[in-house]
Structures are given as C-alpha cells and as structure tokens.
Design a protein around this motif. Structure first.
Motif, mmCIF file in Angstrom:
data_model
loop_
_atom_site.group_PDB
_atom_site.id
_atom_site.type_symbol
_atom_site.label_atom_id
_atom_site.label_comp_id
_atom_site.label_asym_id
_atom_site.label_seq_id
_atom_site.Cartn_x
_atom_site.Cartn_y
_atom_site.Cartn_z
ATOM 1 N N LEU A 1 0.844 -1.202 0.000
ATOM 2 C CA LEU A 1 0.000 0.000 0.000
ATOM 3 C C LEU A 1 0.877 1.250 0.000
ATOM 4 O O LEU A 1 2.054 1.189 0.374
ATOM 5 C CB LEU A 1 -0.906 0.009 1.243
ATOM 6 N N TYR A 2 0.296 2.377 -0.433
ATOM 7 C CA TYR A 2 1.022 3.659 -0.364
ATOM 8 C C TYR A 2 0.845 4.178 1.064
ATOM 9 O O TYR A 2 -0.251 4.595 1.453
ATOM 10 C CB TYR A 2 0.462 4.660 -1.369
ATOM 11 N N ASN B 1 -5.685 5.347 -1.493
ATOM 12 C CA ASN B 1 -5.003 4.183 -2.062
ATOM 13 C C ASN B 1 -5.848 3.548 -3.167
ATOM 14 O O ASN B 1 -5.330 3.125 -4.188
ATOM 15 C CB ASN B 1 -4.738 3.131 -0.971
ATOM 16 N N ARG C 1 -8.138 -2.266 -3.821
ATOM 17 C CA ARG C 1 -7.405 -1.379 -4.734
ATOM 18 C C ARG C 1 -7.229 -2.034 -6.097
ATOM 19 O O ARG C 1 -7.387 -1.385 -7.137
ATOM 20 C CB ARG C 1 -6.041 -1.035 -4.139
#
Ligand code: ADP
Ligand code: ADP
Length: 230
Positions: A90-91, A99, A151
């Motif tokens: 994940l960011y 995200n 996502r």
C-alpha cells in the motif's frame, strides 16, 4: 479465446533456468491455484503475466496480446491485470480511500465522484468501509491485504494475480482475506491465478490446481482429479 496462454516459455535469471518449457492455457473466468515447493518458480510465473518479469523465449499471450513482443504496450495489459502481493504494497502516506482511488484517477481518468462511489462500494465489499480515512499504518495485516485487494478491483481488471496473499498474515486474519478472495472467485467473469498454500481455498473455489517443481509444471489437473484422484 484464452485469457492467458503460455507457449514454450523459458525464463532465465542469468544462468539460472527459472521457468522450463511452460505450456499453459487459462480461460477467462477460471480460478487457477498454483502450488509447489519454495523456489519452484511460482512467483516468477505469475510475475511474467503482468510483465514484472520478462520471459526469454516462447510466447505469452495475455488478453489477446503477445507480451513477449517488445512492441506490445504493457500499460494496456497492466490495466487488465491486477496483482496482490504478499506484503500488501500500500502507499503508506495516503489514506485507505486514496489508495483505492489513485490508479483509477491517474490511469483511467475516472470521474472523481464516480471514483469515490466505486471505492466506497469496494470498501463495503471487503468489510472495511469504516477505514476509508485511516492511514495504512493503522491497519492490521488482514485489513491491509483486504484494502490491497479492493485497490486491485478498483481498476476493474479482467484478471487478478495473487502471490501468496495470506503468507504474511497472523493465522486469525487469514479467513477474512480468503473470504474476500472466494467472493471474487465466485464472480464468473474474473480470472484468478493464485499462488497459495491454502488448500481449503483450492478445494472450495479453485477450478484447477497446478503443481510446479524446479521450474516445470508437473501436474495441471481439475481440483476433483487433484484432490480425489478421480
Ligand atoms: P517460488 O515462488 O516458487 O518460491 P520464485 O519464482 O520466487 O519461486 O523463484 C524461483 C527461483 O528463481 C528461486 O531459486 C529464486 O531464488 C530464483 N529467483 C527469483 N527471482 C530472482 C531474481 N530476480 N534473480 C535471480 N534469481 C531469482
Ligand atoms: P516474496 O516472497 O515476498 O515474493 P522473494 O524472496 O520471493 O520475496 O523475492 C523478493 C524479490 O527478490 C523479488 O523481486 C525476486 O525477484 C527477487 N529475488 C528472489 N530470489 C532472488 C535471487 N536468488 N537473486 C536475486 N533476486 C532474487
């Protein structure tokens, strides 16, 4: 037309022969589980499908394009092929919602209101609507992986690759992630290629089980044949 087709594929890392004469067809909508000992080439095989690893020879046709051909635009292929990793990726400096919304906004140019609506629907689907404004660091591993799956789904891919998605999780979180994956597998339009040690997943929703060892496919069976030897 097959979603993924390997024809006589070879892959080397330097002198090391990582994929040996791979021939494999996966039809749209199939859920295929890839098993085998550590180091047998499972991760390498699925990473070739979205171009994270390039093959050295043979043909690899994904959604109608030969991605071994250097002229093929990999961006088009990657739009249709999602990937979920062992360690979520994940960011970390963006919220959960951001995200999920980032790639559809940047890559697909999806309208902002529509993007948010779809992202919230996906958060509902993975049971984490209340985490929309959370930062990834606040999530458990199981929650982070469900966000990573949401996502990936936000791009509305035709195919999702899963590389040991539950291997890094505490045991009590594994079922939450597997249940989300089972839902996706039951959606007959999604093609799934899953590297996992979770045989319960294979039994319940797998269409086929492929066993790899030493860079080769040794078995490619329906799950009925694989588990019961019928
Ligand atoms: P698996 O997913 O079945 O554990 P991998 O595809 O990760 O297997 O790895 C297959 C073999 O290729 C292993 O021996 C691994 O060390 C080697 N390998 C994987 N990636 C690289 C790389 N980037 N460079 C060199 N060797 C690699
Ligand atoms: P994971 O299990 O999280 O996929 P791996 O250990 O399989 O982690 O691989 C992590 C990264 O290291 C991958 O990009 C893989 O290609 C690379 N890698 C794996 N084995 C080797 C190796 N023997 N030499 C060089 N790179 C490798």
């Amino acid at each position: 037309m097959s979603m993924i087709e390997f024809q006589d594929v070879e892959k080397y890392y330097g002198d090391f022969h990582a994929l040996k004469d791979i021939n494999l067809k996966i039809e749209a909508g199939e859920t295929v589980v890839l098993i085998g000992p550590s180091g047998s080439g499972k991760s390498t095989l699925i990473r070739t499908v979205n171009g994270l690893e390039r093959i050295n020879s043979g043909k690899l046709i994904v959604n109608g394009r030969d991605i071994a051909d250097k002229k093929t635009d990999m961006n088009k292929t990657r739009k249709n092929v999602g990937m979920v990793f062992q360690h979520f990726n994940l960011y970390n400096n963006k919220t959960v919602l951001e995200n999920i919304m980032l790639a559809p906004r940047l890559v697909l140019g999806r309208d902002e209101a529509e993007n948010k609506k779809l992202a919230m629907e996906l958060l509902e689907k993975v049971g984490l609507a209340d985490k929309a404004e959370s930062m990834p660091a606040m999530l458990s591993g199981g929650q982070a992986q469900r966000i990573a799956i949401a996502r990936s789904l936000a791009m509305q891919p035709k195919c999702i690759l899963f590389d040991e998605p539950t291997s890094a999780l505490d045991p009590e979180m594994i079922d939450d992630v597997l249940n989300v994956m089972k839902d996706i597998a039951r959606d007959s339009s999604m093609t799934m290629l899953v590297v996992t040690h979770e045989m319960g997943f294979a039994r319940e929703v797998g269409d086929r089980v492929i066993f790899m060892a030493d860079g080769q496919i040794l078995e490619d069976d329906t799950k009925e044949k694989f588990f019961d030897g019928e």
